[in-house]
Design a protein around this motif. Structure first.
Motif, short mmCIF file in Angstrom:
data_model
loop_
_atom_site.label_atom_id
_atom_site.label_comp_id
_atom_site.label_asym_id
_atom_site.label_seq_id
_atom_site.Cartn_x
_atom_site.Cartn_y
_atom_site.Cartn_z
N ILE A 148 0.86 -1.28 -0.26
CA ILE A 148 -0.07 0.08 -0.04
C ILE A 148 0.86 1.07 0.05
CG2 ILE A 148 -1.55 1.42 1.26
CD1 ILE A 148 -2.66 -1.26 2.53
N ILE A 149 2.01 1.27 0.97
CA ILE A 149 3.04 2.28 0.82
C ILE A 149 3.47 2.75 -0.69
CG2 ILE A 149 4.94 3.01 1.84
CD1 ILE A 149 4.08 1.72 4.50
N GLN A 150 3.74 1.62 -1.33
CA GLN A 150 4.56 1.67 -2.35
C GLN A 150 3.29 2.27 -3.34
OE1 GLN A 150 5.82 -2.20 -3.91
NE2 GLN A 150 5.61 -1.31 -6.03
N PRO A 153 2.03 6.41 -1.29
CA PRO A 153 3.11 6.91 -0.53
C PRO A 153 2.45 8.01 0.42
CG PRO A 153 4.28 6.85 -2.71
CD PRO A 153 2.76 6.58 -3.01
N ILE A 154 1.43 8.52 0.21
CA ILE A 154 0.89 9.55 1.18
C ILE A 154 -0.11 8.82 2.00
CG2 ILE A 154 1.27 11.63 -0.54
CD1 ILE A 154 -1.69 11.58 -1.20
N ASP A 155 -0.34 7.74 1.87
CA ASP A 155 -1.51 7.13 2.83
C ASP A 155 -0.83 6.89 4.26
OD1 ASP A 155 -3.18 5.48 4.07
OD2 ASP A 155 -3.52 4.32 2.38
N PHE A 156 -1.13 8.04 5.10
CA PHE A 156 -0.51 7.77 6.30
C PHE A 156 -1.02 6.92 7.19
CE2 PHE A 156 -3.56 11.26 5.95
CZ PHE A 156 -4.44 10.71 6.70
N PHE A 177 7.76 5.61 10.35
CA PHE A 177 7.30 6.89 10.38
C PHE A 177 8.31 7.87 10.09
CE2 PHE A 177 4.56 4.78 13.82
CZ PHE A 177 3.26 5.69 13.32
N LYS A 178 9.67 7.51 10.16
CA LYS A 178 10.65 8.25 9.54
C LYS A 178 10.56 8.05 8.00
CE LYS A 178 13.69 7.08 13.46
NZ LYS A 178 14.92 6.47 14.02
N GLU A 179 10.06 7.07 7.54
CA GLU A 179 10.01 6.95 5.88
C GLU A 179 8.80 8.03 5.71
OE1 GLU A 179 8.56 3.83 2.87
OE2 GLU A 179 9.32 3.23 4.60
N ALA A 180 7.74 8.14 6.37
CA ALA A 180 6.50 8.80 6.17
C ALA A 180 6.67 10.14 6.12
CB ALA A 180 5.55 8.63 7.12
N LEU A 182 9.34 11.62 5.19
CA LEU A 182 10.52 12.11 3.96
C LEU A 182 9.23 12.18 2.65
CD1 LEU A 182 13.30 10.02 4.59
CD2 LEU A 182 13.10 12.30 5.20
N VAL A 183 8.03 11.68 2.77
CA VAL A 183 7.31 11.64 1.54
C VAL A 183 6.54 13.19 1.50
CG1 VAL A 183 5.25 10.71 0.68
CG2 VAL A 183 6.55 9.48 2.09
N LYS A 184 6.96 13.62 0.31
CA LYS A 184 6.54 14.87 -0.30
C LYS A 184 4.78 14.90 -0.47
CE LYS A 184 6.85 18.25 -3.86
NZ LYS A 184 7.54 18.68 -5.18
N GLY A 185 4.19 16.00 0.20
CA GLY A 185 2.87 16.00 0.05
C GLY A 185 1.98 15.31 0.96
N ILE A 186 2.71 14.50 2.07
CA ILE A 186 1.87 13.76 2.98
C ILE A 186 1.44 14.92 3.93
CG2 ILE A 186 3.71 13.13 4.55
CD1 ILE A 186 2.70 10.30 4.80
#
Length: 328
Positions: A148-150, A153-156, A177-180, A182-186
């Motif tokens: 789902i993340i793949q 990516p903005i699905d928190f 969460f560290k990965e989240a 870094l996601v642009k637009g989240i």
């Protein structure tokens, strides 16, 4: 906070060729609506016009599901699948029925077919992960959250579910969460909130506090349940005034929740504000006069505000109600 609300199976029906998506969507809206007669009348009209269409057969099964006839629903949804083996929506519905019966392996198999038909449908991965988790197949569930993340990516929410499952597997869920972040637009405030909630569940209250404070910069997006989580974090870090403030805000958002009021009364006990304990308990009793905990808080408030005899009556009532309800 704006959350993802999943209906039974709110998904794409792009694979259905012979039945207009608008007609199907309208029928499903009626199924979810408040008028059973409208839903039935529409269904019967469709059955006359499209008696052999898989979507219509499915709709009859869905109507039976809504009406409490799970066996009839299973039969018609299975018939819809036989009529159109590419009907991903129906596999998802049948998987839900299998899960309700405790047949998790069959539910997983159906969701796997659905995923194969629509490999980019994240709702299918969420449902399969749910069934994997119920079946104690944690690694498989985690793989679906990663998928789902793949895909989105903005699905928190997916990061939270993945982190929680990783923690259950005795590994470090913080990495998600560290990965989240870094996601642009989240939505950062959503990531903050879910990270704080995750740490609260792990009893890491001191670490959760600055994160929930960051999330509360967008407090307008939070509902009563969210604000209670903030209140609990502040309570566990002994910030009693802030805890009381956010319990009050939670009550304002969701005034019918008796537990919010009882939790607030507990905070006032720590603050030794006995009048507020009494007033808060009164509000809880207005919602349910037979709730044991609100009666006990009323007893405490009365005793400490100079009315011990009445307080003893409420205490006795609380103990009686607790014994009766635990017995049942």
């Amino acid at each position: 906070m704006k959350k993802r609300y999943l209906l039974l199976l709110l998904i794409s029906i792009s694979s259905l060729a012979q039945f207009k998506p608008a007609d199907f969507n309208n029928a499903m809206e009626l199924m979810y609506g408040s008028s059973q007669q409208k839903a039935l009348s529409n269904l019967e009209a469709l059955e006359k016009k499209y008696p052999k269409e898989a979507q219509v057969i499915f709709l009859r099964g869905f109507y039976q599901y809504r009406d409490g006839d799970q066996n009839g629903a299973m039969m018609n949804i299975s018939n819809a699948i036989k009529t159109n083996p590419k009907f991903a929506f129906a596999y998802g519905a049948r998987a839900k029925l299998f899960s309700a019966k405790g047949m998790l392996e069959k539910a997983i198999l159906d969701m796997t077919v659905a995923v194969t038909i629509e490999p980019k449908n994240t709702e299918f991965y969420y449902k399969r992960a749910e069934y994997y988790s119920k079946n104690q197949q944690n690694q498989e569930a985690l793989n679906d959250y990663k998928k789902i993340i793949q895909l989105t990516p903005i699905d928190f929410n997916a990061y939270y579910e993945a982190a929680t499952l990783t923690d259950l597997m005795n590994a470090n869920g913080d990495v998600f969460f560290k990965e989240a972040y870094l996601v642009k637009g989240i939505q950062k405030y959503s990531v903050d909130f879910l990270y704080a909630k995750y740490m609260m569940n792990a009893k890491r209250f001191d670490a959760a506090k600055p994160v929930i404070e960051s999330a509360l910069a967008d407090e307008k997006n939070f509902d009563g349940d969210d604000l209670q989580i903030a209140a609990i974090i502040f309570y566990k870090t002994k910030e009693y005034q802030k805890s009381a403030e956010y319990f009050r805000k939670a009550i304002a958002k969701k005034p019918g929740d008796i537990n919010f009021r009882c939790n607030l009364a507990s905070v006032y006990i720590d603050l030794k504000d006995w009048q507020k304990v009494k007033e808060t308990a009164e509000g809880a009793l207005d919602l349910d006069p037979d709730y044991p905990l609100s009666n006990m808080y009323m007893a405490i408030g009365l005793k400490w505000t100079g009315n011990e005899p009445l307080g003893l009556e409420y205490e006795a009532k609380a103990k009686r109600l607790n014994a009766e309800q635990n017995k049942n």
